[in-house]
Design an enzyme around this catalytic site. Structure first.
Site, PDB file in Angstrom:
ATOM      1  N   ASP A 219      39.145  38.780  32.776  1.00 31.93           N
ATOM      2  CA  ASP A 219      37.792  39.020  33.278  1.00 31.93           C
ATOM      3  C   ASP A 219      36.792  39.209  32.141  1.00 31.93           C
ATOM      4  OD1 ASP A 219      39.067  41.363  32.625  1.00 31.93           O
ATOM      5  OD2 ASP A 219      39.048  42.166  34.652  1.00 31.93           O
TER       6      ASP A 219
ATOM      7  N   MET B 216      42.483  41.986  36.484  1.00 29.71           N
ATOM      8  CA  MET B 216      41.586  40.868  36.162  1.00 29.71           C
ATOM      9  C   MET B 216      40.562  40.737  37.260  1.00 29.71           C
ATOM     10  SD  MET B 216      42.743  39.803  33.467  1.00 29.71           S
ATOM     11  CE  MET B 216      44.139  40.552  32.696  1.00 29.71           C
ATOM     12  N   CYS B 217      39.617  41.598  37.266  1.00 36.90           N
ATOM     13  CA  CYS B 217      38.852  41.683  38.479  1.00 36.90           C
ATOM     14  C   CYS B 217      37.627  42.524  38.271  1.00 36.90           C
ATOM     15  CB  CYS B 217      39.674  42.386  39.564  1.00 36.90           C
ATOM     16  SG  CYS B 217      41.361  41.850  39.629  1.00 36.90           S
ATOM     17  N   ALA B 218      36.922  42.748  39.369  1.00 28.09           N
ATOM     18  CA  ALA B 218      35.892  43.783  39.379  1.00 28.09           C
ATOM     19  C   ALA B 218      36.117  44.641  40.609  1.00 28.09           C
ATOM     20  CB  ALA B 218      34.509  43.163  39.405  1.00 28.09           C
TER      21      ALA B 218
ATOM     22  N   ILE C 114      36.666  41.947  43.766  1.00 29.80           N
ATOM     23  CA  ILE C 114      36.813  40.503  43.597  1.00 29.80           C
ATOM     24  C   ILE C 114      37.910  40.277  42.579  1.00 29.80           C
ATOM     25  CG2 ILE C 114      34.679  39.366  44.279  1.00 29.80           C
ATOM     26  CD1 ILE C 114      33.654  39.967  41.478  1.00 29.80           C
TER      27      ILE C 114
END
Lengths: 1068, 332
Positions: free
Chosen positions: A440, B1-3, B169
């Site tokens: 990310d 791996m995200c928000a 997400i």
């Protein structure tokens, strides 16, 4: 939003203009030296990134990530807040933030001033090198993390671990310091320090009346203590492959070196053991070349464009080949220049490696990739702009999990200055980027880089093989232009030797995993892969491309072409041929012009081979090569690549070739009788081929044919059917993108070990509740030792002290010394091995009953007369309440012993992979049956009772890495025998160990004690380094899923998957 | 791996804030969309269905999911979905769950039902055959493959204006891109508890096997599910949420910032490296959590906000109608 705008300035409204356009406009105004007002920024990212003009930028609101990053010279004022990484890598200029700053403010700052009027987030000033970062409010945790220089001024309070692992620079704190980081110390600021701060604050109109504390580096962790001794090369044939003995010369040398230096070892080069490689793959057709009717190489299309996936200008390669990243520092400046020249002559691309761009190399190389690493050493906007592609280093095949490493012997003043770090340290770069903490954040960094160069350049990713199937998906989704994928055989200038050997997957597996990963998300063929790691010739390149790579990269081979002898001393700076050194008299041994030409000739021969093979296989374009052109020659290669297993191709083609070779005047095959090299992946034959390639003109077709013929020959399979399962054939998967690595050289990783029956999920204690505590013994390391019951008394005393000092334990029929004799305050842990004739001792922390594997009548413990002491074992009795009870099992007794142990409430199962732990030095005369570990786990699992008994294994363990493998297989601790005897100066003589007893010759007790302590420390570091590479903060969190096997026998014996294989996972 | 995203209104007084709870969560996700474009999800805490003490249940329809992926709308697929729904109805009926109302939205079946027994017991009896996404008096988890704004329309998220919710997400890492591997995850068996997470649990298999030996069930290979199941396990042996959060800092390895929501609170825990971002903002009426400040800024355009991030190895939680909000440290 309304703002007062000066009439002479230009206004950019970010509510209507996309940031990509806005940054172009900002740079345009900047070039015209016109001031800029930005309205409606609303925390948008990348504002004013890559600005290199001294203009004023006013941001009326809050800015997002990397505001003013990768800039040089601007004056930026942000009215409100900024998010992560304000002023990232700024060279000069000023940024004033009216509100708060998020994490990593001023990361990698290289000059200029950043002032934050509010509070500052975590890890501010991480890896900064110069300039001043000032926070008027409070700073969150780890300000100055790994900073190399410059100044941080915090007027308010500082959070935890301020100055964590700083190498240099100054941190001033006006408020309270919550806690200091490791290797940081508080000192009194000098008058000139305070005067300078005062001046700085006055310049920015900030008043402060408090008192400063100054935090600096304590300097205890900047260099390794004792250097490693100079060693003679051991030919790989003596330590790797089917015929090498378990306790071979190399294993013994490794143990002795650790017992001297007391830490993990460091070396250069790549993995030295046998791993399945391109030599185990052949072309499906017998490529016979007819000298009278040579193939027309000029007709083969080789030109390759790479990197335009996002509209950047692609690299234009005359053949699908790049030079691997190798730094100035690892290599001498002369070698970098020669690489630049050779790459231009052959129309390919060179790479800066870590530490910045060397101007002379830039001038020589027509195409040059700028590599960006975690420490941002030498990284800056100007070099980015003059590069042809950008590359983010995530990990590399040689040492996944580790950052760059450069020992003080090679870190000259010039190189230190270029990198912006203090001279004289053993540089161990961080293993993670400050701002890439997963897929990310990666996308955000990639976008910053793209913005900084106006989306002009390709952005690639350097990725070491490991969890490649997952990592490659992230790379694809994050819009990376191409990936430089590097297998286990890749080389390095310096790194932990255990990581170099045992972390990562073979190059062919890395490629297969990458292709599978992309296929799983329907992205097959959409992300170019440049494959690296042990590629040696056009033959390897043709196989790589046929398997699915777009191009290949070469590093070690280039150095061999330029004279590398493969002594593997790259990290020491003592390179005898002047390649990997900075010592002037050694550097002078390298002749730029001569070696540039040699490397160029090598590249041209490489091209010729690739074209000849492509043509011989009936293709006109190199990218028409496909898997259909290949067969596997070994079961391993077939399993890893899923190519058809056709061993007959080997015999067929080698026979023909042998004849041809002997008929020719070329006597290369037996040109030298000297011993083999130290690396199974660059054996003498490889070196000969590469050397010949680098000395042969491209138009000398006859010689080129002969060399190619030689390069096409396959090797003997190192994994013959009689090679048993071997711990050497197990590798670890490192964390990279999908998981985060725990910095193996600095972050905490616990090795504390609790020996008790059951591992439990943390139980939460409540007021009116108490748990009955089961017996438990806690030790500092997961290490136990055995075999010294009859050793000389001084050896036993030394070991006893070392075991107590290091918090380990001893396993034997007798204690090492009488309990009263131990001088050290620490209690010595002793697990008694109880045989039929022994009396259990109340002194023992555990009673481990031996079982007789010859007696399969169902009785558990029988003495040699067959009299069974079953009574003891039917009702095992603790002689004190915290005494542990255990049973010993080997592969024959496991089926009876394990259920019995579980039924009767034993705490420990000692898994013996030898023919009997109580036999003297049994590890020397025994094979190791690793299946017993697998069977114990599988049986427990099938009973749903895993972790309901503590597993301790014995047999053949040689290093901390072997213990890490045991722990990952779900053992709780492991027992060393012979390894410790060697550390204590014992000599292997046939089936026994001899200790010198003559008092004139033998080491005194103190030296023996130090040797044992040193070896334990070094081995414990190894286990923890491996665990951190795999993303763990506790060695006991290693899992079987973190490991893969590279041989079929090992895969079966330990129940581990192969490094790549046919198994498809879930639906994506 | 995200928000991750979280929003909690501290009390039931009338609000000055001018977005609905659903809209606000969606906007935070949209602002941080670059962090995870694969899938999105929300755990929404709706008004309890007062009448007859009904519970909300949502199930994944695998047949429906398949048609969504293959973009097919053939009759055969429709009948498969119908069969799946029938199976769920039958199963529920056999377990004394009386379905009052049901609706198919996206690839899920939403059910309002009356049930008097123990939710944990109920879940254990059907979790091997059905895929419950959430069960609770208030909790409704909605998750699917796609972008948040588009899914918000599909599932009418923006109409939701309840007291609190968390959202997510995802950029898939080690498990697939499917509705069931999207976050939030329900703490299977525990009414009204949901989790979202940014990071990676690196002792996943060890912990999963430990929890499975304790009888806990897993539906996916997603490490966030592990957190949900872990918290559920701790609470099943009597821990309260705060204890469970604290214990997780010892038991889970890797780097993570996760949020957990209950009927009346939102909690968080952060690993010892504090590598995964999480920013929080608080004012008199609300608490907002996002992975990046840009997410919070979406709710307050043009304003300078006093935000902060939790310390390494810390946990904490906010309860509605309670003003105590404090970060607590785990044991180092």
């Amino acid at each position: 939003m309304s703002a007062t705008i000066e009439p002479s300035t230009s206004v950019i409204d970010l509510s209507v203009m996309p940031i990509k356009t806005a940054n172009e406009v900002i740079r345009g105004y900047g070039a015209a030296h016109q001031d800029i007002e930005i309205i409606n920024p609303d925390a948008k990212h990348y504002i004013a990134v890559g600005l290199i003009n001294p203009v004023n930028v006013s941001i009326h609101g809050s800015a997002g990530y990397f505001c003013g990053g990768l800039s040089d010279g601007p004056y930026i004022e942000v009215k409100n807040n900024v998010s992560w990484g304000v002023g990232d890598n700024m060279l000069s200029g000023t940024i004033v933030v009216g509100g708060n700053a998020g994490a990593i403010a001023g990361e990698a700052l290289r000059g200029g001033n950043i002032v934050i009027k509010g509070n500052m987030g975590s890890r501010a000033g991480q890896v900064m090198k110069k300039g001043t970062l000032c926070c008027v409010g409070n700073s969150s945790f780890m300000a100055g993390y790994m900073m190399y220089g410059g100044r941080i001024i915090i007027l308010g309070n500082s959070g935890e671990k301020v100055g964590e692992n700083m190498a240099s620079g100054e941190i001033y704190v006006g408020g309270t310091i919550q806690s200091l980081g490791s290797d940081a110390v508080v000192v009194e600021p000098s008058d000139s320090d305070l005067k300078s701060i005062d001046e700085f604050l006055r310049n920015f109109g900030i008043s402060f009346n408090g008192k400063f504390q100054k935090v600096v580096c304590d300097g205890k962790d900047l260099t390794y203590g004792k250097p490693e001794p100079n060693l003679k090369r051991i030919p790989f044939t003596k330590f790797s492959g089917t015929n090498s003995s378990w306790w071979n010369e190399k294993v013994q040398e490794d143990i002795r070196v650790k017992s001297q230096i007391g830490r993990y070892r460091v070396r250069g080069y790549g993995t030295s053991r046998h791993v399945p490689n391109f030599n185990d793959i052949a072309f499906k057709q017998d490529i016979s070349f007819d000298l009278n009717a040579p193939v027309n190489n000029s007709k083969v299309e080789m030109r390759t464009f790479i990197g335009s996936r996002n509209g950047g200008k692609a690299l234009d390669l005359s053949m699908p080949l790049l030079i691997a990243p190798m730094s100035l520092g690892a290599l001498s400046p002369k070698v970098k220049v020669a690489l630049g020249i050779a790459s231009t002559l052959s129309g390919i691309c060179e790479n800066t490696g870590e530490g910045g761009m060397y101007s002379i190399e830039r001038a020589e190389a027509r195409q040059l990739i700028a590599q960006c690493l975690s420490g941002r050493l030498g990284w800056n906007i100007h070099d980015m702009r003059r590069s042809d592609a950008l590359e983010l280093y995530i990990s590399q095949g040689a040492k996944p999990g580790l950052g760059g490493q450069l020992m003080a012997a090679k870190l000259t003043k010039e190189i230190a200055e270029m990198r912006g770090i203090p001279h004289g340290m053993d540089l161990r770069s961080p293993s993670r980027h400050p701002d890439i903490l997963g897929g990310d954040d990666l996308i955000m960094k990639v976008l910053e880089l793209r913005e900084a160069v106006g989306w002009r350049l390709p952005v690639s990713l350097k990725l070491g093989g490991g969890r490649t199937r997952d990592d490659i998906k992230i790379a694809y989704k994050d819009g990376i232009d191409f990936v430089e994928l590097d297998g286990l055989q890749g080389g390095t200038g310096a790194g932990s030797s255990e990581v170099i050997e045992y972390v990562g997957i073979p190059t062919i597996s890395a490629l297969m995993e990458a292709i599978d990963g992309l296929d799983e998300i329907d992205a097959g063929g959409k992300l170019p892969i440049v494959l690296m790691g042990g590629i040696q010739s056009g033959v390897d390149a043709a196989k790589s491309i046929a398997l699915g790579a777009t191009a290949v990269g070469i590093g070690t081979s280039m150095l061999i072409a330029a004279g590398c002898t493969g002594c593997m001393q790259c990290s020491s700076g003592k390179c005898p041929v002047g390649l990997t050194t900075q010592t002037p008299e050694l550097v002078d041994r390298f002749d730029i012009d001569r070696e540039a030409i040699n490397m160029h000739l090598y590249l041209e021969s490489f091209r010729w081979q690739l074209a000849a093979i492509t043509s011989a296989l009936g293709h006109s374009k190199v990218h028409e090569l496909s898997k259909d052109d290949l067969v596997a020659l070994t079961p391993e290669a077939a399993a890893l690549t899923r190519l058809p297993y056709k061993p007959e191709y080997k015999e067929f083609s080698n026979k023909n070739r042998g004849k041809k070779l002997s008929n020719s005047s070329d006597s290369m095959a037996d040109s030298s009788k000297d011993s083999e090299t130290g690396s199974a992946n660059f054996p003498k034959s490889s070196r000969d081929i590469i050397r010949r390639m680098s000395r042969t003109a491209a138009d000398d077709i006859q010689s080129q044919y002969h060399i190619l013929d030689r390069a096409l020959q396959s090797r003997d399979n190192p994994f013959l059917p009689d090679r048993p399962a071997h711990l050497d054939d197990v590798v670890f998967l490192s964390a990279a993108l999908t998981r985060l690595v725990i910095d193996p050289y600095r972050e905490d990783c616990s090795t504390k070990t609790k020996i008790t029956r059951q591992v439990e999920i943390t139980q939460i204690k409540r007021a009116n509740q108490s748990f009955s505590a089961s017996p438990a013994v806690e030790i500092e390391q997961p290490f136990l030792f055995t075999g010294f019951d009859t050793a000389p008394a001084h050896i036993k005393r030394a070991l006893a002290r070392a075991v107590a000092t290091c918090g380990c334990g001893y396993v034997g029929r007798l204690p090492l010394v009488d309990k009263n004799e131990i001088k050290s305050g620490r209690k010595s842990v002793w697990f008694q091995l109880v045989m039929a004739e022994d009396t259990p001792s109340v002194e023992a922390d555990a009673l481990i009953y031996m079982t007789n594997s010859n007696d399969m009548t169902g009785s558990i413990c029988a003495d040699k007369n067959g009299i069974c002491k079953e009574v003891n074992l039917q009702n095992p009795k603790r002689l004190h309440s915290n005494q542990l009870l255990g049973l010993c099992a080997d592969s024959k007794t496991l089926p009876t012993v394990l259920p019995h142990a579980l039924n009767k409430g034993f705490d420990i199962l000692l898994i013996d992979t030898t023919s009997g732990i109580t036999k003297p030095w049994v590890e020397l005369k025994s094979n190791f049956d690793l299946t017993v570990i697998r069977d114990a786990i599988f049986r427990l699992r099938s009973m749903n009772m895993e972790e309901e008994i503590c597993l301790i294994n014995f047999g053949g363990l040689r290093s901390g890495t072997d213990v890490a493998k045991s722990l990952a297989l779900n053992c709780n601790a492991a027992i060393f025998g012979v390894a410790m005897a060697i550390a204590l100066g014992g000599t292997v003589n046939g089936n026994t160990i001899e200790f010198l007893t003559d008092s004139n010759q033998s080491l005194d007790e103190e030296s023996l004690y130090n040797a044992a302590v040193n070896w334990i420390k070094g081995s414990a570091q190894e286990a923890a380094i491996i665990a951190r590479c795999a993303g763990k903060t506790n060695v006991h969190n290693l899992e079987p899923e973190d490991m893969r096997a590279i041989s079929i026998a090992t895969s079966e014996a330990l129940g581990l998957s192969l490094t790549s294989g046919a198994v498809k996972r879930q639906r994506f | 791996m995200c928000a991750i995203a979280g929003l909690l209104f501290k009390h039931d007084l009338s609000r000055n804030f001018n977005m609905t709870t659903g809209e606000a969560l969606t906007e935070i996700l949209d602002a941080t969309l670059h962090r995870g474009p694969d899938s999105a999800g929300w755990a929404l805490y709706k008004e309890p269905l007062k009448k007859d003490n009904l519970i909300r249940m949502r199930f994944l329809l695998t047949a429906k999911e398949l048609t969504q992926i293959q973009k097919q709308e053939d009759v055969e697929a429709e009948s498969k979905v119908e069969r799946e729904i029938k199976k769920i109805r039958k199963q529920l009926e056999s377990l004394n769950v009386t379905v009052i109302d049901e609706a198919v939205i996206g690839c899920t079946l939403s059910v309002h039902a009356s049930y008097k027994g123990d939710i944990l017991h109920l879940t254990r009896s059907f979790e091997k055959e059905m895929l419950p996404i959430s069960i609770g008096e208030s909790l409704d988890i909605i998750k699917d493959v796609g972008h948040p704004r588009e899914l918000a329309r599909k599932y009418s998220i923006n109409n939701f204006n309840g007291s609190h919710g968390i959202a997510h997400i995802r950029l898939a890492t080690e498990s697939g891109v499917r509705p069931d591997t999207a976050h939030p995850f329900w703490a299977c068996g525990f009414s009204d508890i949901a989790t979202v997470h940014n990071g990676q649990i690196t002792n996943y298999w060890i912990m999963r096997r430990r929890l499975e030996r304790k009888g806990m069930a897993f539906q996916t290979h997603n490490d966030t599910e592990l957190i949900a199941v872990y918290l559920a396990y701790q609470m099943s042996v009597g821990a309260d949420l705060e204890d469970a959060l604290k214990a997780s800092l010892d038991d889970l390895d890797g780097t993570f910032s996760y949020l957990v929501a209950t009927k009346d609170s939102i909690g968080y825990a952060k690993d010892k490296l504090a590598a995964k971002p999480m920013v929080k903002y608080e004012n008199d009426e609300m608490i907002v959590i996002s992975s990046e400040e840009v997410g919070i800024n979406r709710l307050f355009p043009g304003k300078a906000l006093e935000t902060n991030e939790p310390a390494p190895l810390s946990y904490g939680f906010w309860r509605r109608n309670l003003h105590q909000i404090k970060d607590k440290k785990g044991d180092a």
